[in-house]
Design a protein around this motif. Structure first.
Motif, PDB file in Angstrom:
ATOM      1  N   ALA A 186       0.925  -1.128  -0.085  1.00  0.00           N
ATOM      2  CA  ALA A 186       0.207   0.094   0.151  1.00  0.00           C
ATOM      3  C   ALA A 186       0.951   1.251  -0.009  1.00  0.00           C
ATOM      4  CB  ALA A 186      -0.971  -0.042   1.228  1.00  0.00           C
ATOM      5  N   LEU A 187       1.963   1.348   0.699  1.00  0.00           N
ATOM      6  CA  LEU A 187       2.745   2.421   0.836  1.00  0.00           C
ATOM      7  C   LEU A 187       3.541   2.507  -0.252  1.00  0.00           C
ATOM      8  CD1 LEU A 187       4.616   4.572   2.555  1.00  0.00           C
ATOM      9  CD2 LEU A 187       6.137   2.780   3.118  1.00  0.00           C
ATOM     10  N   LEU A 188       4.168   1.413  -1.136  1.00  0.00           N
ATOM     11  CA  LEU A 188       5.035   1.519  -2.366  1.00  0.00           C
ATOM     12  C   LEU A 188       3.961   1.994  -3.499  1.00  0.00           C
ATOM     13  CD1 LEU A 188       7.097  -1.586  -2.004  1.00  0.00           C
ATOM     14  CD2 LEU A 188       7.616   0.732  -1.125  1.00  0.00           C
ATOM     15  N   THR A 189       2.567   1.617  -3.553  1.00  0.00           N
ATOM     16  CA  THR A 189       1.688   2.166  -4.505  1.00  0.00           C
ATOM     17  C   THR A 189       1.580   3.609  -4.409  1.00  0.00           C
ATOM     18  OG1 THR A 189       0.516  -0.020  -4.506  1.00  0.00           O
ATOM     19  CG2 THR A 189      -0.733   1.982  -5.383  1.00  0.00           C
ATOM     20  N   ALA A 190       1.407   4.035  -3.001  1.00  0.00           N
ATOM     21  CA  ALA A 190       1.111   5.709  -2.800  1.00  0.00           C
ATOM     22  C   ALA A 190       2.196   6.284  -3.394  1.00  0.00           C
ATOM     23  CB  ALA A 190       0.796   5.634  -1.293  1.00  0.00           C
ATOM     24  N   LEU A 191       3.381   5.736  -2.844  1.00  0.00           N
ATOM     25  CA  LEU A 191       4.543   6.480  -3.126  1.00  0.00           C
ATOM     26  C   LEU A 191       4.969   6.673  -4.748  1.00  0.00           C
ATOM     27  CD1 LEU A 191       7.259   5.589  -0.550  1.00  0.00           C
ATOM     28  CD2 LEU A 191       6.053   7.630  -0.700  1.00  0.00           C
ATOM     29  N   ALA A 192       4.643   5.703  -5.379  1.00  0.00           N
ATOM     30  CA  ALA A 192       4.652   5.529  -6.938  1.00  0.00           C
ATOM     31  C   ALA A 192       3.662   6.363  -7.503  1.00  0.00           C
ATOM     32  CB  ALA A 192       4.370   4.010  -7.338  1.00  0.00           C
ATOM     33  N   ASP A 193       2.544   6.348  -6.915  1.00  0.00           N
ATOM     34  CA  ASP A 193       1.301   7.814  -7.571  1.00  0.00           C
ATOM     35  C   ASP A 193       1.945   8.952  -7.424  1.00  0.00           C
ATOM     36  OD1 ASP A 193      -0.129   5.608  -8.191  1.00  0.00           O
ATOM     37  OD2 ASP A 193      -1.390   5.659  -6.619  1.00  0.00           O
ATOM     38  N   LEU A 194       2.535   9.448  -6.045  1.00  0.00           N
ATOM     39  CA  LEU A 194       3.063  10.558  -5.777  1.00  0.00           C
ATOM     40  C   LEU A 194       3.927  10.967  -6.846  1.00  0.00           C
ATOM     41  CD1 LEU A 194       4.014  11.996  -2.387  1.00  0.00           C
ATOM     42  CD2 LEU A 194       5.579  12.128  -4.168  1.00  0.00           C
ATOM     43  N   LEU A 195       5.221  10.091  -7.135  1.00  0.00           N
ATOM     44  CA  LEU A 195       6.209  10.527  -8.055  1.00  0.00           C
ATOM     45  C   LEU A 195       5.693  10.577  -9.656  1.00  0.00           C
ATOM     46  CD1 LEU A 195       8.860   7.913  -6.641  1.00  0.00           C
ATOM     47  CD2 LEU A 195       8.838  10.427  -6.628  1.00  0.00           C
ATOM     48  N   ARG A 196       4.684   9.690  -9.789  1.00  0.00           N
ATOM     49  CA  ARG A 196       4.052   9.684 -11.196  1.00  0.00           C
ATOM     50  C   ARG A 196       3.389  11.113 -11.407  1.00  0.00           C
ATOM     51  NH1 ARG A 196       2.554   5.060 -11.049  1.00  0.00           N
ATOM     52  NH2 ARG A 196       0.798   5.215 -10.177  1.00  0.00           N
ATOM     53  N   GLN A 197       2.662  11.502 -10.679  1.00  0.00           N
ATOM     54  CA  GLN A 197       1.735  12.552 -10.607  1.00  0.00           C
ATOM     55  C   GLN A 197       2.522  13.704 -10.624  1.00  0.00           C
ATOM     56  OE1 GLN A 197      -2.004  12.511  -8.265  1.00  0.00           O
ATOM     57  NE2 GLN A 197      -1.868  10.319  -8.397  1.00  0.00           N
ATOM     58  N   SER A 198       3.627  13.744  -9.850  1.00  0.00           N
ATOM     59  CA  SER A 198       4.509  14.858  -9.676  1.00  0.00           C
ATOM     60  C   SER A 198       5.651  15.211 -10.918  1.00  0.00           C
ATOM     61  CB  SER A 198       5.318  14.885  -8.416  1.00  0.00           C
ATOM     62  OG  SER A 198       4.622  14.853  -7.377  1.00  0.00           O
ATOM     63  N   GLY A 199       5.402  14.192 -11.578  1.00  0.00           N
ATOM     64  CA  GLY A 199       6.450  14.610 -12.995  1.00  0.00           C
ATOM     65  C   GLY A 199       7.908  14.181 -12.447  1.00  0.00           C
ATOM     66  N   TRP A 200       8.227  13.327 -11.565  1.00  0.00           N
ATOM     67  CA  TRP A 200       9.568  13.083 -11.270  1.00  0.00           C
ATOM     68  C   TRP A 200      10.223  12.091 -12.348  1.00  0.00           C
ATOM     69  CZ3 TRP A 200      11.983  15.566  -7.785  1.00  0.00           C
ATOM     70  CH2 TRP A 200      13.455  15.023  -7.241  1.00  0.00           C
ATOM     71  N   ARG A 201      11.647  12.325 -12.430  1.00  0.00           N
ATOM     72  CA  ARG A 201      12.453  11.335 -13.221  1.00  0.00           C
ATOM     73  C   ARG A 201      13.508  10.983 -12.262  1.00  0.00           C
ATOM     74  NH1 ARG A 201       8.017  11.925 -15.479  1.00  0.00           N
ATOM     75  NH2 ARG A 201       7.482  12.366 -17.792  1.00  0.00           N
ATOM     76  N   GLY A 202      14.121   9.721 -12.720  1.00  0.00           N
ATOM     77  CA  GLY A 202      15.206   9.239 -12.259  1.00  0.00           C
ATOM     78  C   GLY A 202      15.075   8.805 -10.821  1.00  0.00           C
ATOM     79  N   TYR A 203      16.102   8.603 -10.037  1.00  0.00           N
ATOM     80  CA  TYR A 203      15.929   8.087  -8.669  1.00  0.00           C
ATOM     81  C   TYR A 203      15.405   8.861  -7.551  1.00  0.00           C
ATOM     82  CZ  TYR A 203      19.569   4.821 -10.466  1.00  0.00           C
ATOM     83  OH  TYR A 203      20.157   3.693 -11.333  1.00  0.00           O
TER      84      TYR A 203
END
Length: 394
Positions: free
Chosen positions: A255-272
């Motif tokens: 659940a945490l990893l899914t939430a963090l992946a959504d945060l990164l994806r919606q924020s437009g992050w790239r890389g590590y």
């Protein structure tokens, strides 16, 4: 040719990952290489420049390095917060010479700073500690939370360049008087940025967790791995860094990893990206910060079968789909194992980690197989010095 921006243990872990995955040596570019790179066969060359924080010098040094290797695909990897922001600013000048994954400066500023990260988490329903940013020299305000209080620099790159006795990554103040002493010491040490005062989340070292993610060029987050902290470092300068991490497929918080992946994806992050967190007694994760690069202890991912270098190479060099990480149980440590055994607060977790280590699933961070006698001598001297510091500080 991996070109790693930094000169610390994080660089060694990345160089080790690249060598183990592809058999290539890395080049470190930094203001000054730290002892973590001493006598290593994995980092072929350390390009040092005392004014590397100046954008014009930064781009000139990197362009010159790439031009000297026209036969190589140069892959640029930030291994420190300040270099990520600098790479974001200089991306247009470096794009003809390197392949790299780095978001735009405004996105780094939003997610990669402690204040910005808290705002983004709040928007995504993720909990962070209550925090107050205190400008340098400002009087101590009335805090909305009780004691003890965590104090840490809001501007990590600026703090990194400061040198003074008793310097720590994170401080714990039990009273206003202790906090005033910490603030005075950091200011006298040359730090002029704000200090972040945070609510203390109680619990042992083993309540801590760490997550590393890789965000691909198409915006997806196909690679994300969680580790269970066994112990924080015990030396004064190491407080706030991890000394040992257990990684097990069954202990991935989906659940945490899914939430963090959504945060990164919606924020437009790239890389590590690297997240530090702690679980409350009720099992709720509280996120402390996001480092805009892989974490200092991130080699724990490679040790667990999820090689850190692979997603970057697959995404940017091979321009293929990133292979999903397939984990195996492992224990990573940079503190001497005797220190881990003595100070780990959870003997059940320690027993599992010790069993893995006995079965050959333990990895000491700073001594890769194949290093020469000079590196091995440095490593064992470091281990002895670590023990002396532990005893000196109780």
């Amino acid at each position: 040719m991996p070109v790693l921006l930094g000169g610390d243990a994080n660089v060694y872990g990345m160089a080790r990952s690249f060598f183990e995955a592809y058999g290539v040596h890395s080049v470190a570019v930094c203001k000054k290489a730290l002892p973590a790179l001493a006598h290593s066969r994995l980092v072929k060359t350390a390009v040092e420049h005392p004014r590397l924080e100046e954008d014009a010098v930064f781009t000139a040094v990197l362009q010159s390095l790439a031009k000297a290797h026209p036969d190589k695909t140069c892959l640029l990897v930030s291994c420190a917060d300040g270099y990520t922001m600098q790479l974001a600013r200089c991306r247009e000048a470096l794009a003809p010479y390197y392949r790299f994954a780095c978001p735009a400066p405004e996105i780094v500023q939003s997610l990669g700073t402690k204040e910005g990260f808290a705002e983004v988490c709040a928007a995504h329903g993720l909990r962070t500690p209550q925090s107050v940013a205190l400008p340098c020299g400002a009087p101590l305000p009335e805090l909305p939370f009780g004691w003890p209080v965590i104090a840490k620099p809001a501007d990590s790159p600026a703090y990194w360049n400061c040198r003074f006795p008793g310097k720590r990554k994170v401080y714990l103040a039990n009273s206003a008087a202790e906090l005033e002493e910490i603030l005075a010491a950091t200011a006298q040490g040359g730090y002029r940025g704000a200090m972040l005062l945070q609510e203390y989340i109680p619990g042992p070292n083993t309540a801590l967790g760490v997550v590393n993610a890789y965000c691909a060029r198409d915006g997806s987050v196909p690679w994300i791995v969680q580790g269970q902290v066994l112990l924080q470092e015990r030396t004064p300068e190491g407080v706030g860094n991890y000394g040992a991490i257990l990684t097990e497929p069954a202990r991935q918080d989906t659940a945490l990893l899914t939430a963090l992946a959504d945060l990164l994806r919606q924020s437009g992050w790239r890389g590590y990206a690297n997240f530090d967190l702690k679980y409350t007694s009720g099992g709720e994760p509280v996120l402390f910060e996001m480092n805009p690069r892989q974490g200092r202890a991130s080699y724990f991912c490679t040790a667990a079968g999820a090689n850190l270098a692979r997603p970057l190479v697959e995404d940017l060099v091979q321009q293929a789909a990133v292979t999903l990480p397939v984990l195996r149980p492992s224990v990573w440590y940079t503190a001497p194992w005797g220190v881990v055994r003595r100070f780990c607060p959870d003997k059940h977790l320690l027993g599992r980690a010790a069993s893995l280590r006995r079965r050959g699933c333990g990895t000491c961070h700073l001594l890769a197989p194949g290093e020469g006698p000079a590196r091995r001598a440095w490593y064992w001297l470091r281990q002895g010095a670590y023990w002396r510091k532990v005893f000196a500080n109780g």
